[in-house]
Design a protein around this motif. Sequence first.
Motif, PDB file in Angstrom:
ATOM      1  N   THR A  13     -47.128 -36.956  26.121  1.00 23.26           N
ATOM      2  CA  THR A  13     -48.539 -37.250  26.281  1.00 23.26           C
ATOM      3  C   THR A  13     -48.632 -38.634  25.966  1.00 23.26           C
ATOM      4  O   THR A  13     -49.468 -39.222  26.600  1.00 23.26           O
ATOM      5  CB  THR A  13     -49.266 -36.195  25.003  1.00 23.26           C
ATOM      6  N   CYS A  14     -47.974 -39.214  25.006  1.00 24.43           N
ATOM      7  CA  CYS A  14     -48.346 -40.465  24.804  1.00 24.43           C
ATOM      8  C   CYS A  14     -47.393 -41.554  25.461  1.00 24.43           C
ATOM      9  O   CYS A  14     -47.396 -42.822  25.213  1.00 24.43           O
ATOM     10  CB  CYS A  14     -48.193 -40.756  23.184  1.00 24.43           C
ATOM     11  N   SER A  49     -57.125 -38.820  21.850  1.00 25.45           N
ATOM     12  CA  SER A  49     -57.737 -37.788  22.976  1.00 25.45           C
ATOM     13  C   SER A  49     -57.639 -36.324  22.654  1.00 25.45           C
ATOM     14  O   SER A  49     -57.178 -36.114  21.441  1.00 25.45           O
ATOM     15  CB  SER A  49     -56.673 -38.038  24.090  1.00 25.45           C
ATOM     16  N   ASP A  50     -58.165 -35.637  23.363  1.00 25.42           N
ATOM     17  CA  ASP A  50     -58.174 -34.168  22.984  1.00 25.42           C
ATOM     18  C   ASP A  50     -56.745 -33.499  22.727  1.00 25.42           C
ATOM     19  O   ASP A  50     -56.726 -32.801  21.871  1.00 25.42           O
ATOM     20  CB  ASP A  50     -59.029 -33.311  24.107  1.00 25.42           C
ATOM     21  N   ARG A  51     -56.225 -33.872  23.614  1.00 24.61           N
ATOM     22  CA  ARG A  51     -54.658 -33.622  23.804  1.00 24.61           C
ATOM     23  C   ARG A  51     -53.973 -34.118  22.368  1.00 24.61           C
ATOM     24  O   ARG A  51     -53.119 -33.506  21.811  1.00 24.61           O
ATOM     25  CB  ARG A  51     -53.720 -33.896  24.919  1.00 24.61           C
ATOM     26  N   GLU A  52     -53.987 -35.315  22.113  1.00 22.34           N
ATOM     27  CA  GLU A  52     -53.311 -35.943  21.199  1.00 22.34           C
ATOM     28  C   GLU A  52     -54.092 -35.175  19.551  1.00 22.34           C
ATOM     29  O   GLU A  52     -53.244 -34.955  18.636  1.00 22.34           O
ATOM     30  CB  GLU A  52     -53.784 -37.296  20.675  1.00 22.34           C
ATOM     31  N   ARG A  78     -59.187 -43.521  18.298  1.00 20.29           N
ATOM     32  CA  ARG A  78     -59.658 -42.908  19.436  1.00 20.29           C
ATOM     33  C   ARG A  78     -58.764 -41.831  19.987  1.00 20.29           C
ATOM     34  O   ARG A  78     -58.312 -41.780  21.242  1.00 20.29           O
ATOM     35  CB  ARG A  78     -60.213 -43.923  20.349  1.00 20.29           C
TER      36      ARG A  78
END
Length: 110
Positions: free
Chosen positions: A58-59, A18-21, A16
């Motif tokens: 981000t993470c 994210s768009d950023r990942e 799943r």
Amino acid sequence: MLCRLHQFIGHMEQLRLSDREHAHLRALCLFSPDGVPDFLTRKLQDYQAKVLRSLRTTCQPDDERVATLLLQLPVLRTFTGTFIEDVFFVGFVGDVSIDEVIPYLLNAER
């Protein structure tokens, strides 16, 4: 080979992203210094380092997630460009080399 691709896609869906990942992983692939002339290697490594720092931010604070995401990238290397082209583009554009189609698509009127 197609079975491995389905497994990879299924695993990525389970993560799943994210768009950023997803964007970070795409950038890491895009800026891969593999197979490029020597004069570009250092610059691409610098870009990858910046993307990796951004992915870690981000993470945060989940370093394990960063590791899990990065461990997916070597699997992509097992798929040749020709295989990916056949799977994703032949049904879309017919039996034509994607190298011939991309310039046409980029110049198409919108």
